[in-house]
Design an enzyme around this catalytic site. Structure first.
Site, PDB file in Angstrom:
ATOM      1  CB  CYS A   2      25.051   1.388 -55.158  1.00 58.76           C
ATOM      2  SG  CYS A   2      23.353   1.723 -55.557  1.00 58.76           S
ATOM      3  NE  ARG A  27      29.324   1.756 -51.111  1.00 61.72           N
ATOM      4  CZ  ARG A  27      29.901   2.928 -50.877  1.00 61.72           C
ATOM      5  NH1 ARG A  27      30.732   3.054 -49.883  1.00 61.72           N
ATOM      6  NH2 ARG A  27      29.657   3.961 -51.654  1.00 61.72           N
ATOM      7  CD1 TRP A  71      19.575   1.875 -49.814  1.00 66.36           C
ATOM      8  CD2 TRP A  71      19.534   3.651 -51.165  1.00 66.36           C
ATOM      9  NE1 TRP A  71      18.805   2.849 -49.212  1.00 66.36           N
ATOM     10  CE2 TRP A  71      18.766   3.953 -50.021  1.00 66.36           C
ATOM     11  CE3 TRP A  71      19.653   4.632 -52.158  1.00 66.36           C
ATOM     12  CZ2 TRP A  71      18.120   5.168 -49.834  1.00 66.36           C
ATOM     13  CZ3 TRP A  71      19.013   5.852 -51.975  1.00 66.36           C
ATOM     14  CH2 TRP A  71      18.254   6.105 -50.819  1.00 66.36           C
ATOM     15  CG  ASN A  97      27.463   4.159 -55.841  1.00 66.69           C
ATOM     16  OD1 ASN A  97      26.362   4.648 -55.591  1.00 66.69           O
ATOM     17  ND2 ASN A  97      28.459   4.157 -54.978  1.00 66.69           N
ATOM     18  N   GLY A  98      25.417   5.924 -58.114  1.00 67.45           N
ATOM     19  CA  GLY A  98      25.232   7.373 -58.311  1.00 67.45           C
ATOM     20  C   GLY A  98      23.882   7.638 -58.952  1.00 67.45           C
ATOM     21  CD  GLU A 479      22.779   8.495 -32.419  1.00 66.17           C
ATOM     22  OE1 GLU A 479      22.454   9.343 -33.262  1.00 66.17           O
ATOM     23  OE2 GLU A 479      23.253   7.393 -32.737  1.00 66.17           O
ATOM     24  CE  LYS A 483      21.407   4.939 -34.131  1.00 66.56           C
ATOM     25  NZ  LYS A 483      22.681   5.474 -34.494  1.00 66.56           N
ATOM     26  CD  GLU A 486      19.484   4.191 -38.002  1.00 66.56           C
ATOM     27  OE1 GLU A 486      19.750   4.313 -39.198  1.00 66.56           O
ATOM     28  OE2 GLU A 486      20.294   4.496 -37.102  1.00 66.56           O
ATOM     29  CG  HIS A 502       7.178  25.911 -25.893  1.00 69.26           C
ATOM     30  ND1 HIS A 502       6.548  27.050 -25.456  1.00 69.26           N
ATOM     31  CD2 HIS A 502       8.288  25.781 -25.122  1.00 69.26           C
ATOM     32  CE1 HIS A 502       7.257  27.600 -24.469  1.00 69.26           C
ATOM     33  NE2 HIS A 502       8.316  26.832 -24.250  1.00 69.26           N
ATOM     34  CE  LYS A 600      27.886   2.041 -40.805  1.00 70.59           C
ATOM     35  NZ  LYS A 600      27.245   2.545 -39.589  1.00 70.59           N
TER      36      LYS A 600
HETATM   37  C1  AGP Z   1      22.929   6.346 -38.147  1.00 65.24           C
HETATM   38  O1  AGP Z   1      22.484   5.286 -37.393  1.00 65.24           O
HETATM   39  C2  AGP Z   1      22.486   6.403 -39.522  1.00 65.24           C
HETATM   40  N1  AGP Z   1      22.485   5.190 -40.197  1.00 65.24           N
HETATM   41  C3  AGP Z   1      22.829   7.646 -40.335  1.00 65.24           C
HETATM   42  O2  AGP Z   1      22.087   8.669 -39.775  1.00 65.24           O
HETATM   43  C4  AGP Z   1      24.311   8.088 -40.454  1.00 65.24           C
HETATM   44  O3  AGP Z   1      24.795   8.488 -39.220  1.00 65.24           O
HETATM   45  C5  AGP Z   1      24.398   9.231 -41.491  1.00 65.24           C
HETATM   46  O4  AGP Z   1      23.966   8.761 -42.725  1.00 65.24           O
HETATM   47  C6  AGP Z   1      25.786   9.810 -41.602  1.00 65.24           C
HETATM   48  O5  AGP Z   1      26.719   8.863 -42.009  1.00 65.24           O
HETATM   49  P1  AGP Z   1      28.264   9.139 -41.936  1.00 65.24           P
HETATM   50  O6  AGP Z   1      28.641   9.257 -40.489  1.00 65.24           O
HETATM   51  O7  AGP Z   1      28.882   7.962 -42.591  1.00 65.24           O
HETATM   52  O8  AGP Z   1      28.547  10.427 -42.644  1.00 65.24           O
END
Ligand code: AGP
Length: 605
Positions: A2, A27, A71, A97-98, A479, A483, A486, A502, A600
């Site tokens: 948010c 956000r 969000w 927000n929260g 990583e 990616k 997501e 395993h 984000k």
């Molecule tokens: C990464 O592509 C993600 N969107 C997410 O995992 C992100 O890295 C995570 O939420 C941590 O965010 P930050 O680095 O702002 O703490």
């Protein structure tokens, strides 16, 4: 999670609010809305993108307003649940927000009092309780204080009143920044949405309330006791917040990695001494002598960078290091050694899980250094010391250039730590020489990225994708999988290559795509075993390897990257995984920069 933007001044509020929201869109972006005061409180909100809401926004006149991009937490994505929320008499509007933990009880009390609730959200309770308190004759500040005293949870909340020419806002766990311009004030969840208007910024702390009109602001504790607030000293960051010639922020940010890594390392390398200097992260010789271990904490991409940092610190400095998922950190009452070194890694500097781990460590008597991108963010301020990674603004939800700079900054730190222990000057100098070549190698790879389209064809047809890596390539595999999941919504599993036999090997069928990250790093030979085990079961191998390496013969899709020293390979091997995710998302017609369900900055635990 948010975004909030507010304006009080002499210009048209509505257009400034929309502009502010667009800067905060990463956000949250499931719905948005604005409320502007012009005699009455005029409000408009809708589901969908901010740009869509903005095209149907009526032309509100008025120079004071608040706005929100959502969000969803409590209540689905509907127009009713979008913010702002207004009291039934139309005299109080709020954006929040929260998460309010006791919102069910608060909603029930309102219903019993005969108040009509218009949404399913926790946030809505704010406006009704404030309106009731005003009705009872309380002043606005008192009314807000009385609501805050009954709520439990987190808030960054702004309140606009029909009958008063000021805005009240309060913070507890969700960031709010005030910006002072010339006869105008701004409020924002992030500093970067205000910086085009002013560099006079103040960050509210938890438990604070602020009262703002066009000329002044006053910050106080929740009990009304005034506090002296300090202006944030924000260094000028490099980088544009606009898309420019790129179709998506993600692609722009992938291509900025050469430049952003350069920004991260420049001025920090000392070739003659074979070391690096990180101003905010200097460990004194006495501390170093007693240093028992290093702990690195982060979420998502930052966690993967932490895992790489852990290996770099162990390899170069020979100090035990361990990385932790921040969201799990507090769950088991962790033992904290005050002599240990703790690093909190975060792009946004606002991730609630990471922030809460920082507070837990500090509560137990140890210091935490921030490794953060956003200058003046909550984690940076809470740590009080650390380094900025200088990625410039990262706006795509899928993090790319921040990963590179987190790894870059951690490599600098591992080098510095190593040189103050047993790492030789010669080795230090060779690391520096290699680091200096990396921005150019990144640029060169991105110019000729190899057969990404072939990889995309395999992964977009698959039920799931397995990512394998060993040693320092194992976090790169994680990583890459994160990616692709997501933004392309393809189920992915990342495993250390040797662990695959395993269990995950059971997933492999004819033509299952397996992405293997196998630089020539001393553990490659054993990764080759995993490749053969997959191939024997019909898997198609998408192999990321160093150019000229004969291992390419085992690949169905061979993606060569420039060679570098083994410990620095993540800075190159991650690039094809980012491109595969980007092009897969495009091929599947997904919204690359605004993937479903994500935001984000994750500012809720
Ligand atoms: C990464 O592509 C993600 N969107 C997410 O995992 C992100 O890295 C995570 O939420 C941590 O965010 P930050 O680095 O702002 O703490």
């Amino acid at each position: 999670m948010c975004g909030i933007f507010g304006y009080i001044g002499h210009r048209n509020a509505s257009s400034l609010l929309v502009k502010g929201l667009l800067r905060l869109e990463y956000r949250g972006y499931d719905s948005s809305g604005v409320v502007v005061k012009n005699g009455q409180l005029q409000s408009y909100k809708d589901i969908g993108k901010i740009s869509e809401m903005a095209t149907s926004l009526p032309e509100f006149k008025g120079s004071m307003g608040i706005a929100h991009t959502r969000w969803a937490t409590h209540g689905g994505v509907t127009k009713e649940n979008a913010h702002p929320h207004l009291s039934n008499d139309g005299k109080v509007a709020i954006v929040h927000n929260g998460i309010l933990q006791n919102s069910d009880a608060l909603r029930k009390r309102l219903k019993r009092a005969g108040v009509q609730l218009n949404s399913e959200t926790d946030s809505e309770v704010f406006c009704h309780y404030i309106a009731m308190a005003l009705e009872e004759g309380k002043a606005p500040l008192e009314a807000l204080q009385s609501v805050l005293s009954m709520t439990r949870g987190t808030w960054g909340v702004c309140v606009l009143f029909q009958e008063y020419d000021y805005v009240l806002c309060a913070r507890n766990g969700s960031p709010l920044i005030i910006g002072r311009g010339k006869d105008e004030m701004f409020i924002s969840s992030d500093p970067h949405a205000i910086r085009e208007h002013t560099d006079q910024l103040v960050a509210l702390e938890d438990g604070q309330i602020a009262k703002l009109d066009a000329h002044n602001f006053q910050v106080m504790q929740t009990d009304g006791k005034e506090v002296v607030s300090h202006l944030l000293q924000l260094e000028e960051e490099w980088g544009e917040s606009e898309l420019g010639e790129y179709p998506h922020f993600m692609l722009k940010e992938i291509h900025e990695q050469s430049q952003s890594l350069q920004h991260c390392i420049s001025g920090r390398l000392r070739h003659a001494e074979g070391t690096s200097v990180l101003g905010g992260l200097q460990v004194q010789p006495q501390e170093l002598a007693q240093l028992p271990h290093v702990r690195l904490i982060g979420c998502g991409t930052a966690l993967h960078a932490a895992q790489i940092g852990q290996i770099l610190i162990e390899q170069w400095a020979r100090i035990p290091a361990v990385s932790h998922v921040a969201s799990e950190f507090n769950a088991n009452d962790p033992v904290i050694n005050p002599k240990a070194l703790h690093l909190a890694i975060s792009q946004s500097g606002e991730t609630a899980d990471t922030l809460s781990a920082v507070k837990e460590i500090q509560r137990k008597g140890a210091d935490v250094y921030g490794v953060v991108n956003v200058v003046g963010s909550s984690i940076a301020r809470q740590c009080g010391k650390g380094v900025y990674i200088h990625s410039g603004p990262e706006q795509s939800v899928a993090s790319t250039k921040a990963f590179t700079n987190m790894v870059g900054a951690l490599a600098l730190f591992a080098l510095q730590l190593g040189r103050s222990r047993h790492l030789s000057k010669t080795k230090g100098k060779s690391i520096i020489r290699e680091m200096r070549t990396l921005p150019e190698k990144i640029r060169a790879y991105l110019e000729q990225p190899g057969p990404i389209e072939q990889a995309v064809e395999l992964v977009t047809k698959a039920k799931s994708v397995l990512f394998l890596g060993r040693g320092i390539s194992s976090p790169v595999a994680s990583e890459g999988a994160l990616k692709l999941m997501e933004i392309a919504y393809i189920p992915c599993l990342a495993y250390p290559a040797g662990e695959m036999k395993h269990g995950p090997i059971a997933l492999i069928e004819q033509d299952s795509p397996v992405v293997v990250i196998a630089p020539n790093d001393g553990v490659q030979e054993r990764t080759l075993n995993a490749i053969h085990e997959c191939k024997a079961r019909g898997a198609k191998i998408i192999l990321i390897h160093e150019e000229g390496d004969p291992i390419s013969e085992t690949a169905d899709v061979s993606i060569p990257i420039p060679s570098t020293m083994p410990m620095l390979t993540p800075l190159l091997s991650v690039l094809p995984t980012q491109l595969i995710a980007y092009h897969a998302a495009l091929a599947l017609d997904n919204d690359v920069d605004r993937p479903r369900n994500l935001a984000k900055s994750v500012t809720v635990e």
